[in-house]
Design an enzyme around this catalytic site. Structure first.
Site, PDB file in Angstrom:
ATOM      1  N   CYS A  30      82.995  40.125  57.371  1.00  0.00           N
ATOM      2  CA  CYS A  30      81.995  40.852  56.568  1.00  0.00           C
ATOM      3  C   CYS A  30      81.384  39.928  55.499  1.00  0.00           C
ATOM      4  O   CYS A  30      82.075  39.524  54.565  1.00  0.00           O
ATOM      5  CB  CYS A  30      82.682  42.063  55.921  1.00  0.00           C
ATOM      6  SG  CYS A  30      81.737  42.875  54.633  1.00  0.00           S
ATOM      7  N   CYS A  33      81.528  41.235  51.946  1.00  0.00           N
ATOM      8  CA  CYS A  33      82.925  41.169  51.478  1.00  0.00           C
ATOM      9  C   CYS A  33      83.243  39.762  50.991  1.00  0.00           C
ATOM     10  O   CYS A  33      83.858  39.587  49.934  1.00  0.00           O
ATOM     11  CB  CYS A  33      83.889  41.536  52.600  1.00  0.00           C
ATOM     12  SG  CYS A  33      83.721  43.210  53.241  1.00  0.00           S
TER      13      CYS A  33
END
Length: 135
Positions: A30, A33
């Protein structure tokens, strides 16, 4: 304080043993993230009394499922085992700092009284925090 890895084995213990726990649900693939990780880590260095925990959603699917994580990153903030914040999306440093300051300023006796009132109105009985702590 550095961040800690939270798993289904230690999540409940982290909530039970700490006043404030900020959780970042994330995954290595991600991009947002990965971009948020340094912000989260830097905040952990500034807040000694707060536990900053990370849950790898790929490694902990049961925990992610329990909390119904459908978008990452997702941040959850618990204070005295009560979930105060639960939102997907990374926060910029100033917003994360504001979230922490507001959480620390909350009167938890007032929050528990409000939860008890809501439960009574729905006819529920029990400790609102126990379900969260059992994760």
């Amino acid at each position: 304080m550095a961040t800690i890895t939270l798993t289904k084995e230690n999540f409940g213990q982290a909530l039970n043993e700490n006043d404030v726990v900020l959780v970042d649900f994330w995954a290595s693939w991600c991009g947002p993230c990965r971009n948020f990780a340094p912000v989260f880590e830097a905040a952990s260095e500034r807040h000694e009394g707060v536990v900053f925990g990370k849950v790898d959603t790929e490694d902990q699917p049961e925990l992610s499922g329990y909390f119904q994580i459908s978008s990452i990153p997702t941040l959850m903030l618990f204070r005295q085992k009560v979930l105060l914040y639960n939102q997907p999306g990374a926060l910029p440093p100033a917003a994360l700092e504001d979230l922490l300051q507001r959480a620390l300023a909350i009167d938890m006796d007032e929050v528990r009284a409000q939860i008890a009132e809501e439960q009574a109105a729905r006819g529920e009985v029990g400790d609102e925090a126990e379900g969260e702590a059992e994760a």
